[in-house]
Each structure stands twice: as C-alpha cells, then as structure tokens.
Design a protein around this motif. Structure first.
Motif, PDB file in Angstrom:
ATOM      1  N   MET A  13     -13.521  -2.714  39.777  1.00  0.00           N
ATOM      2  CA  MET A  13     -12.516  -1.983  40.554  1.00  0.00           C
ATOM      3  C   MET A  13     -13.175  -0.794  41.253  1.00  0.00           C
ATOM      4  O   MET A  13     -13.929  -0.043  40.642  1.00  0.00           O
ATOM      5  CB  MET A  13     -11.384  -1.512  39.638  1.00  0.00           C
ATOM      6  CG  MET A  13     -10.300  -0.711  40.329  1.00  0.00           C
ATOM      7  SD  MET A  13      -9.306  -1.705  41.469  1.00  0.00           S
ATOM      8  CE  MET A  13      -8.333  -2.674  40.301  1.00  0.00           C
ATOM      9  N   ILE A  14     -12.874  -0.614  42.538  1.00  0.00           N
ATOM     10  CA  ILE A  14     -13.380   0.501  43.326  1.00  0.00           C
ATOM     11  C   ILE A  14     -12.290   1.553  43.446  1.00  0.00           C
ATOM     12  O   ILE A  14     -11.149   1.245  43.781  1.00  0.00           O
ATOM     13  CB  ILE A  14     -13.817   0.029  44.733  1.00  0.00           C
ATOM     14  CG1 ILE A  14     -14.985  -0.957  44.624  1.00  0.00           C
ATOM     15  CG2 ILE A  14     -14.209   1.221  45.599  1.00  0.00           C
ATOM     16  CD1 ILE A  14     -16.249  -0.370  44.076  1.00  0.00           C
ATOM     17  N   HIS A  15     -12.648   2.812  43.178  1.00  0.00           N
ATOM     18  CA  HIS A  15     -11.683   3.918  43.221  1.00  0.00           C
ATOM     19  C   HIS A  15     -11.815   4.665  44.553  1.00  0.00           C
ATOM     20  O   HIS A  15     -12.892   5.156  44.898  1.00  0.00           O
ATOM     21  CB  HIS A  15     -11.936   4.874  42.062  1.00  0.00           C
ATOM     22  CG  HIS A  15     -11.594   4.276  40.736  1.00  0.00           C
ATOM     23  ND1 HIS A  15     -11.727   4.960  39.545  1.00  0.00           N
ATOM     24  CD2 HIS A  15     -11.110   3.049  40.401  1.00  0.00           C
ATOM     25  CE1 HIS A  15     -11.349   4.183  38.541  1.00  0.00           C
ATOM     26  NE2 HIS A  15     -10.983   3.020  39.044  1.00  0.00           N
ATOM     27  N   LEU A  16     -10.668   4.758  45.270  1.00  0.00           N
ATOM     28  CA  LEU A  16     -10.633   5.360  46.595  1.00  0.00           C
ATOM     29  C   LEU A  16      -9.826   6.650  46.564  1.00  0.00           C
ATOM     30  O   LEU A  16      -8.786   6.720  45.918  1.00  0.00           O
ATOM     31  CB  LEU A  16     -10.022   4.377  47.604  1.00  0.00           C
ATOM     32  CG  LEU A  16      -9.814   4.869  49.037  1.00  0.00           C
ATOM     33  CD1 LEU A  16     -11.146   5.134  49.718  1.00  0.00           C
ATOM     34  CD2 LEU A  16      -8.992   3.855  49.830  1.00  0.00           C
ATOM     35  N   MET A  17     -10.316   7.668  47.270  1.00  0.00           N
ATOM     36  CA  MET A  17      -9.606   8.948  47.401  1.00  0.00           C
ATOM     37  C   MET A  17      -9.362   9.226  48.876  1.00  0.00           C
ATOM     38  O   MET A  17     -10.256   9.053  49.711  1.00  0.00           O
ATOM     39  CB  MET A  17     -10.430  10.079  46.787  1.00  0.00           C
ATOM     40  CG  MET A  17      -9.784  11.440  46.840  1.00  0.00           C
ATOM     41  SD  MET A  17     -10.905  12.706  46.154  1.00  0.00           S
ATOM     42  CE  MET A  17      -9.760  14.049  45.861  1.00  0.00           C
ATOM     43  N   ILE A  18      -8.124   9.686  49.214  1.00  0.00           N
ATOM     44  CA  ILE A  18      -7.758   9.998  50.599  1.00  0.00           C
ATOM     45  C   ILE A  18      -7.557  11.503  50.707  1.00  0.00           C
ATOM     46  O   ILE A  18      -6.831  12.104  49.906  1.00  0.00           O
ATOM     47  CB  ILE A  18      -6.467   9.262  51.023  1.00  0.00           C
ATOM     48  CG1 ILE A  18      -6.631   7.744  50.837  1.00  0.00           C
ATOM     49  CG2 ILE A  18      -6.111   9.597  52.463  1.00  0.00           C
ATOM     50  CD1 ILE A  18      -5.341   6.984  50.992  1.00  0.00           C
ATOM     51  N   VAL A  19      -8.204  12.130  51.708  1.00  0.00           N
ATOM     52  CA  VAL A  19      -8.066  13.571  51.923  1.00  0.00           C
ATOM     53  C   VAL A  19      -7.641  13.800  53.370  1.00  0.00           C
ATOM     54  O   VAL A  19      -8.404  13.526  54.299  1.00  0.00           O
ATOM     55  CB  VAL A  19      -9.386  14.310  51.629  1.00  0.00           C
ATOM     56  CG1 VAL A  19      -9.169  15.823  51.715  1.00  0.00           C
ATOM     57  CG2 VAL A  19      -9.938  13.937  50.259  1.00  0.00           C
ATOM     58  N   ASP A  20      -6.409  14.288  53.568  1.00  0.00           N
ATOM     59  CA  ASP A  20      -5.878  14.553  54.910  1.00  0.00           C
ATOM     60  C   ASP A  20      -4.707  15.511  54.769  1.00  0.00           C
ATOM     61  O   ASP A  20      -3.870  15.359  53.866  1.00  0.00           O
ATOM     62  CB  ASP A  20      -5.424  13.243  55.583  1.00  0.00           C
ATOM     63  CG  ASP A  20      -5.313  13.390  57.098  1.00  0.00           C
ATOM     64  OD1 ASP A  20      -5.925  12.561  57.800  1.00  0.00           O
ATOM     65  OD2 ASP A  20      -4.628  14.319  57.567  1.00  0.00           O
ATOM     66  N   ASP A  21      -4.643  16.511  55.647  1.00  0.00           N
ATOM     67  CA  ASP A  21      -3.553  17.491  55.539  1.00  0.00           C
ATOM     68  C   ASP A  21      -2.239  16.946  56.085  1.00  0.00           C
ATOM     69  O   ASP A  21      -1.187  17.571  55.903  1.00  0.00           O
ATOM     70  CB  ASP A  21      -3.947  18.785  56.247  1.00  0.00           C
ATOM     71  CG  ASP A  21      -4.232  18.569  57.726  1.00  0.00           C
ATOM     72  OD1 ASP A  21      -4.075  19.520  58.506  1.00  0.00           O
ATOM     73  OD2 ASP A  21      -4.624  17.434  58.090  1.00  0.00           O
TER      74      ASP A  21
END
Length: 536
Positions: free
Chosen positions: A1-9
């Motif tokens: 499993m690949i863990h993804l993080m999203i960063v956006d205001d």
C-alpha cells in the motif's frame, strides 16, 4: 500500500483530488491532508507518507519550503509540486531542491493519477530491491560458507588434491557430485572497482553472495552445481550425467546475466570451460574459463566467452610500443587533447589485443602509467593532482576493468597531466614577469600588493609563487635585489650613503643600515672600507 498526502490551502482542490480518483483501486490510500506546509510537517511527525502532493502558494509555509524540509528530514518521500503556468519557474526550482515531479494547474485527474502511479512504481521497485538485499543478508548470515568454500576451492585450484577427503567434507555440508561429467564456469563482476567506490566492503561481499545464489539457482535446473569465490571471481562447479554443449550453456549463462542485471543492478561477464568425464577435469576446465575471460578484457563488458575463443600468446607481438609511449608524452607536453586521445589509441593498437595476452596488455598499460608518473616528477608537477594520493586505484582499474574503460581512464589521467603542465608553464611565465618587474622597479615604493596588481593576480597567489619557485618570500627577494644594487653603488665613493639608500629603494637611512647588515653581515661603511682594503 502506498500512502499519499495532499497539501493545498483550497479545500475544493483537496476534495477534487481525493474524490475524483479511485485511489484504492491502485493500492493507494490518502492518509492525511493539510492546508499549508507548517500543518503538513506536524502531520509527518506521526504519519508515514510515501508520496506528497503539494501546491506552491500557501499561507504559513509555501510548497518550496515544505519540499526543502521534507527532502532533509524524510528523504524517502517522493514530492510532486502543483503550479500554475505563471509559477513554472517555481516548479523548476522545486525540482532542484528535491521534488520528483511537477504538475501544471489546472491538471486533469488522469495526469495526476499517471504522475502518482509513476512514482508508485519507483517506490515499489526500490522496496523490491531492498527486500531482495535483506533476504540475501539473512541467508548470508545464517549460512556457514567458509569450510565449504575452502573445500570447493581446493578441488579446483590445486594440482592433484585429495579428492576423496574433500568430497567427504562436502558431504558433511550436504554437497555431493554424483555424476560423471564435470565443467567450470567463471563469473567476473564488470568494472568491480566502480562498485567498490560506491559501496562498503560488506555490501560488496553481499553482492558476490547474490551472484553465487543466482548462478547456482539458474544452473541447478540442469546440473548439480556449487559456487565459491576466488580473488573476486565467482567459480561454479557443474556436474551432470551427460556431456553438455556450448549452446545450452550459453543459454543458461545469458539467463544468469539477465537476473543479475535485474536484481543486483550491475553486470557480469562469464567464461565457460569444457566438459569431460572425471572430477580431475575441474582444474583444466577452470584454466580454460579464465583464458576465455581474458577475451572479455579486449571485447568489452557483459560478455559470454567459451573456451574455444581463447587468446594465443604470440611472442612476436609482445614487445612494448616505446615509440608510441614517447608520442603520448609529447602530446601531453604540447597540450593537444586530440593528439593525446589519438596516440593513446595508437599505443593500444600497437599492443595487438587480438594476438597477445591479457597479462602483457596490463603490464604495458602500467608501464605507460609509470612513464607518465616519472615525467610529472621531472617537470615538478604535483602527482597527487594527476594520479590521486597513490597509484593503487589506477593499478586496480587496469587489473579489473575492460579495455574500453581502461583507455577512458588513462585518457582522463593524461589530460589531467597535460592541464597541470599547462598551469605550470603559465605560472612560470607569470612569475618571470613578476621578477622582471621587480628588477626594473625595486627603487620605487613597491610592495607585495602593488606587484600583484601589476600582473593581475592576488597577493596570496604571489606569495605562493615565491614559495614554490624560489623557496623564499616576496620581501626577502625584494631586499636581496635592493641590497645587491646598493653593493654596486658603494663602489662609487663620490656617492653619499643617504643617496645610495634612496637609489636602492630605502627612504629611511637607518632602516637601510639595518637591512644591509642583516643580508651582508656588515654595515655599508664597513663594506665600502673593505673595498678600499681589497684595492690595496
């Protein structure tokens, strides 16, 4: 499993990335989201992330700062920067500080997915390689190879070994050769010294262990086999009921090469010896394999060569190409880079690789290196700048590399020598201009700074030149010129001592007396009086 993080205001942007793509279908999960870089760093303290998808312009901490922190603190994370067309320069900067890729806004969902999947494949490949190496480490630690390797080595490397006792030792370790026909293949890691530069010794031993494993597993489909290491080579004993032809052996050898290239990320060359009845044939087959591998020295890397392609040692073609060596040194002296490459190739051609031995080639290449080393010493060139701190590594390259790589390495060394010689010549010319200027201007108020300015160098480099060329410093040399001139003027008794001091470049007569006595051993008056005594 690949863990993804999203960063956006922008919440809408985060929601779109999260909901418009079926991440679970691709074995990817969004483990967290953040509104800016500062919040993202806080989350990273507690959450494992593989891929980070971030905007550039955000409050608190922007995407570029975030990527810098992540690159330093979490180097395993693959970062993707999202930017508009007017922010493309920022995206380029992001790539230089550690981002793996970038996306231009607005991005289609398929573009986002394709980018993340590309990074996912890279991560999974790295994990696979890491797992492979870890398994090799476990196998390496749990095995007891020493006794087995020494026994196998004695079977192959010694004349008339005690076969029965050695085979009994192998039987204790679960190894047996019950069949009639025996043969040898030898595997050599191509350009081993390059791996030795990159990895520590434990890793190198691990790689060799991996080569042995792959070779044994591949050939075990056809033979009873066992592999051991000898002087960085991997030797594989093959034992079978029936005689085996070269074509079949070549097929399995190519498969070994493919697996090593795929899983260990380097290449090997393989020499194949003949098959004959009897375990005493191992020694002969090994020697045939080694002679076959000598061909690899001439024809390049990742080759499979059998015993039928051996090199004949023809004494007619074993003379050293002395004229080509002199031509190479001459090209180094003139600084002609094209001539250096051409004459090294001519030296190589003169050795006639098609009809001479690997040993003669190696000795000739080493002789060329020593000739260049001697030339550098004669020309007072710092050999460390050309060869490094010792010749050991260069010798290792010549003994363990293909001919193409050796020629490339020697070309680089020759070019370094030529460059250092050119620098030396320019320094000599520059220094001579310094000396000439001082000889013509010693009577003026000059110092290290004014002279350095005249020849367009720094005062520090001027001091270095004096130390290197004359083993003295600038001021001592200036005093010597001035005092020598004063000594000549003292012959003219009509000149006052104060006028002589001024003509020599000293405005202070008392200081002139001090310097004169320091360098001559007497005062100017005493020197002049001694001149009178000599004339009587």
């Amino acid at each position: 499993m690949i863990h993804l993080m999203i960063v956006d205001d922008e919440e809408r942007a985060r929601t779109g990335i999260r909901s418009l793509i079926d991440w679970t279908k691709h074995d990817i999960t969004i483990v967290c989201e953040a509104r800016d870089g500062a919040e993202a760093l806080e989350l990273l303290n507690n959450v494992h992330v593989d891929i980070l998808l971030t905007d550039i312009r955000m409050p608190e901490m922007d995407g570029l700062s975030l990527i810098e922190h992540v690159t330093n603190d979490y180097p395993h994370i693959k970062c993707v920067i999202m930017s508009g067309y007017d922010e493309f320069a920022y995206a380029q900067k992001a790539l230089t500080i550690g981002a793996s890729d970038y996306l231009l806004k607005p991005s289609r969902t398929q573009e986002i997915l394709d980018t993340v999947l590309k990074l996912k494949a890279i991560i999974e490949e790295a994990r696979h390689q890491e797992n492979t190496l870890e398994k090799l480490k476990v196998g390496f630690r749990e095995s007891f190879p020493l006794l087995k390797e020494k026994t196998l080595s004695r079977l192959v490397m010694t004349d008339n070994p005690p076969f029965e006792r050695l085979l009994a030792n192998l039987h204790i370790n679960g190894e047996a050769f019950p069949h009639l026909f025996f043969g040898i293949i030898v595997l050599q890691i191509d350009n081993l010294h390059m791996l030795q530069r990159k990895y520590d010794q434990e890793d190198i031993e691990l790689f060799k262990y991996g080569v042995k494993n792959i070779a044994e597993e591949t050939f075990s489909a056809l033979f009873r086999c066992a592999a051991f290491e000898h002087q960085d080579d991997i030797i594989v004993i093959l034992n079978t009921e029936d005689w085996t032809g070269i074509d079949e052996l070549n097929q399995h050898a190519a498969e070994v090469q493919q697996h090593i290239r795929q899983y260990l990320k380097f290449t090997v060359s393989i020499g194949i010896g003949s098959f004959d009845p009897g375990i005493n044939h191992l020694r002969i087959s090994y020697q045939e394999s080694i002679r076959a591998l000598d061909m690899k020295y001439f024809i390049g890397t990742e080759k499979i060569v059998d015993y039928k392609e051996t090199v004949d040692d023809d004494p007619v073609h074993t003379s050293y190409p002395l004229s080509q060596e002199k031509a190479i040194i001459q090209a180094v002296a003139t600084g002609d880079q094209n001539a250096i490459a051409e004459r090294l190739n001519a030296f190589n051609e003169a050795l006639k690789p098609a009809s001479t031995s690997k040993e003669h080639i190696q000795k000739s290449m080493l002789a060329l290196v020593f000739a260049l080393y001697r030339y550098c010493i004669e020309k007072n060139i710092n050999t460390n700048d050309v060869f490094g701190e010792s010749l050991t590594e260069l010798t290792h390259i010549i003994e363990h590399s293909s001919m193409d790589y050796i020629v490339q390495t020697l070309t680089d060394v020759l070019l370094k020598a030529s460059e250092q010689l050119h620098v030396k010549k320019n320094s000599n010319k520059m220094f001579q201009s310094v000396l000439d200027y001082m000889e013509h201007n010693y009577h003026k108020d000059i110092n290290r700074e004014t002279v350095a300015r005249e020849v367009f160098i720094t005062p520090g480099y001027l001091s270095f030149l004096f130390k290197q060329e004359l083993k003295t410093n600038f001021l001592d040399h200036l005093h010597k010129i001035r005092i020598d001139h004063a000594c000549r003027l003292l012959h003219d008794r009509s000149m006052k001592l104060s006028d002589i001091a001024h003509a020599a470049g000293y405005n202070d007569e008392k200081y002139f007396f001090q310097i004169f006595k320091k360098y001559i051993g007497m005062t100017p008056t005493q020197y002049r009086n001694n001149l009178g005594a000599d004339s009587l």
